[in-house]
Write a protein that holds these residues in place. Structure first.
Motif, short mmCIF file in Angstrom:
data_model
loop_
_atom_site.label_atom_id
_atom_site.label_comp_id
_atom_site.label_asym_id
_atom_site.label_seq_id
_atom_site.Cartn_x
_atom_site.Cartn_y
_atom_site.Cartn_z
N SER A 192 0.82 -1.22 0.00
CA SER A 192 0.00 0.00 0.00
C SER A 192 0.85 1.26 0.00
CB SER A 192 -0.93 0.02 1.22
OG SER A 192 -0.18 -0.04 2.42
N THR A 193 2.15 1.11 -0.11
CA THR A 193 3.07 2.24 -0.11
C THR A 193 3.45 2.62 -1.54
OG1 THR A 193 4.02 1.57 2.02
CG2 THR A 193 5.33 3.05 0.65
N PRO A 194 3.32 3.88 -1.93
CA PRO A 194 3.70 4.28 -3.30
C PRO A 194 5.21 4.08 -3.53
CG PRO A 194 2.37 5.98 -2.24
CD PRO A 194 2.76 5.01 -1.16
N PHE A 195 5.53 3.43 -4.64
CA PHE A 195 6.91 3.28 -5.08
C PHE A 195 7.08 4.05 -6.38
CE2 PHE A 195 7.11 -0.11 -2.07
CZ PHE A 195 8.46 -0.37 -1.82
N LEU A 196 8.14 4.83 -6.45
CA LEU A 196 8.43 5.54 -7.69
C LEU A 196 9.20 4.61 -8.62
CD1 LEU A 196 9.39 9.12 -6.47
CD2 LEU A 196 7.16 8.15 -7.02
N VAL A 197 8.81 4.60 -9.91
CA VAL A 197 9.39 3.73 -10.92
C VAL A 197 9.83 4.59 -12.10
CG1 VAL A 197 8.99 1.73 -12.41
CG2 VAL A 197 7.86 1.87 -10.18
N PHE A 198 10.99 4.29 -12.66
CA PHE A 198 11.51 5.09 -13.77
C PHE A 198 10.62 4.96 -15.00
CE2 PHE A 198 14.24 5.75 -17.47
CZ PHE A 198 14.82 6.96 -17.16
N ASN A 199 10.37 3.73 -15.43
CA ASN A 199 9.47 3.47 -16.55
C ASN A 199 9.01 2.02 -16.47
OD1 ASN A 199 11.54 1.88 -17.64
ND2 ASN A 199 12.26 3.51 -18.99
N ARG A 200 8.28 1.57 -17.46
CA ARG A 200 7.71 0.22 -17.39
C ARG A 200 8.73 -0.88 -17.63
NH1 ARG A 200 2.35 0.76 -16.72
NH2 ARG A 200 1.45 2.78 -17.28
N LYS A 201 9.95 -0.52 -18.00
CA LYS A 201 11.03 -1.49 -18.10
C LYS A 201 11.77 -1.66 -16.77
CE LYS A 201 12.01 -0.48 -22.99
NZ LYS A 201 13.05 0.02 -23.94
N ASP A 202 11.55 -0.75 -15.85
CA ASP A 202 12.29 -0.70 -14.59
C ASP A 202 11.71 -1.70 -13.59
OD1 ASP A 202 13.83 0.00 -12.44
OD2 ASP A 202 12.83 1.92 -12.08
N ASP A 203 12.53 -2.66 -13.17
CA ASP A 203 12.06 -3.64 -12.19
C ASP A 203 12.87 -3.62 -10.90
OD1 ASP A 203 14.44 -4.67 -13.08
OD2 ASP A 203 13.67 -6.69 -13.50
N SER A 204 13.68 -2.56 -10.69
CA SER A 204 14.54 -2.51 -9.51
C SER A 204 13.73 -2.47 -8.21
CB SER A 204 15.48 -1.31 -9.59
OG SER A 204 14.78 -0.10 -9.75
N GLN A 205 12.55 -1.82 -8.24
CA GLN A 205 11.72 -1.76 -7.04
C GLN A 205 11.20 -3.15 -6.67
OE1 GLN A 205 11.21 0.06 -9.84
NE2 GLN A 205 12.27 1.89 -9.10
N ALA A 206 10.72 -3.89 -7.66
CA ALA A 206 10.23 -5.25 -7.41
C ALA A 206 11.36 -6.15 -6.92
CB ALA A 206 9.58 -5.82 -8.66
#
Length: 312
Positions: A192-206
């Protein structure tokens, strides 16, 4: 196959870069009809369609193969002009692909000496930006002569060397932590916490969440900010949790503008430099290092100074 015409090959590279006959003609300082004529001549020589006349136009698979050859030939011509002490052909440039995070941190200082020399000698360096998992595709398709990539295996006809490890950590603004994560980021609240993502290719957060909490293929509340500098700025403004290069975040963490989350968790991404082996490299050693080799050496030196180095 007969010797291919330099002017026709230059026409193909211009079409690949500009994606239109009009802009290619402007770049080459010739008419659109001359561009079409040179392309038809080249297609007649190789006996295959090289360009799909769409908007924007695109290269066929044979066109991509020939583009790789044309770009290598341009690089060799640039090296020859430099060897002879003359200026290179106007608009001559060496294209390489890099990932946005490297561009925002260590790549520009690493390439500065090469670029400054290019200003004097007349050649240009073009930087193509994509996700580090996809820059290798630009090399395979002949769009660039070198790339910074996470891919370890070299393409046939290419050389590869390890650059180092870019370490990604999770951060948030102190205000965001106080208001949204008073008990820290944990298994109960990450979804439920917002994660900032660079673009739809970016999977570093996951990848970070998987490593931190053992959750495979986590579903995150994603907010997209497609710029490395703006991404970090958005995290500082409290837009959400960010996972970004520690190299980029280090001064902001030290100043207290950003707060490190789970200091025991990081995502390490090993980067590699790939470049085509030019035909000139198979002959006697030149009096000066080839330009593409200079770029590779500059990147390797800059990476050793900035990135973590993996153990042998």
């Amino acid at each position: 196959m007969k010797d291919l015409d330099y002017a026709s090959l230059d026409c193909l590279t211009a079409l690949a870069d500009e994606r239109s006959f009009e802009r290619a003609a402007q770049r080459l300082s010739i008419s659109q009809s001359a561009v079409s004529q040179r392309l038809r001549s080249l297609e007649s020589q190789v006996g295959q369609l090289l360009v799909v006349r769409s908007r924007p136009l695109r290269l066929t698979e044979p066109g991509k193969v020939l583009l790789r050859y044309a770009r290598q030939l341009q690089a060799m011509r640039t090296d020859m002009a430099r060897e002879l002490g003359g200026r290179v052909t106007p608009n001559e440039r060496i294209a390489i692909a890099v990932n946005a995070d490297s561009l925002a941190t260590w790549v520009l200082p690493a390439l500065d000496r090469v670029v400054q020399a290019g200003l004097k000698e007349g050649f240009g360096l073009e930087l193509v930006v994509d996700d580090q998992d996809f820059t290798h595709d630009w090399l395979r398709q002949g769009e660039v002569l070198g790339c910074v990539s996470t891919v370890r295996q070299a393409l046939r006809g290419c050389a590869v060397q390890a650059l180092g490890v870019m370490r990604y950590v999770a951060v948030a603004s102190p205000a965001f932590v106080r208001e949204r994560l008073p008990r820290g980021l944990n298994e109960a609240n990450f979804a439920s916490t917002p994660f900032l993502v660079f673009n739809r290719k970016d999977d570093s957060q996951a990848l970070w969440v998987t490593k931190a909490f053992g959750v495979r293929s986590p579903r995150l509340l994603e907010r997209y900010v497609p710029s490395s500098e703006a991404y970090v700025r958005a995290v500082s403004m409290g837009w959400g949790v960010g996972v970004a290069p520690e190299l980029q975040l280090r001064p902001l963490i030290a100043s207290g503008e950003l707060q490190l989350l789970r200091s025991d968790v990081s995502v390490d991404v090993t980067l590699y430099w790939h470049q085509w082996k030019l035909l000139s490299e198979q002959t006697a050693a030149p009096a000066r290092v080839a330009l593409l080799d200079q770029i590779g050496q500059a990147l390797a030196t800059g990476a050793r100074a900035a990135l973590h180095q993996a153990e042998a």
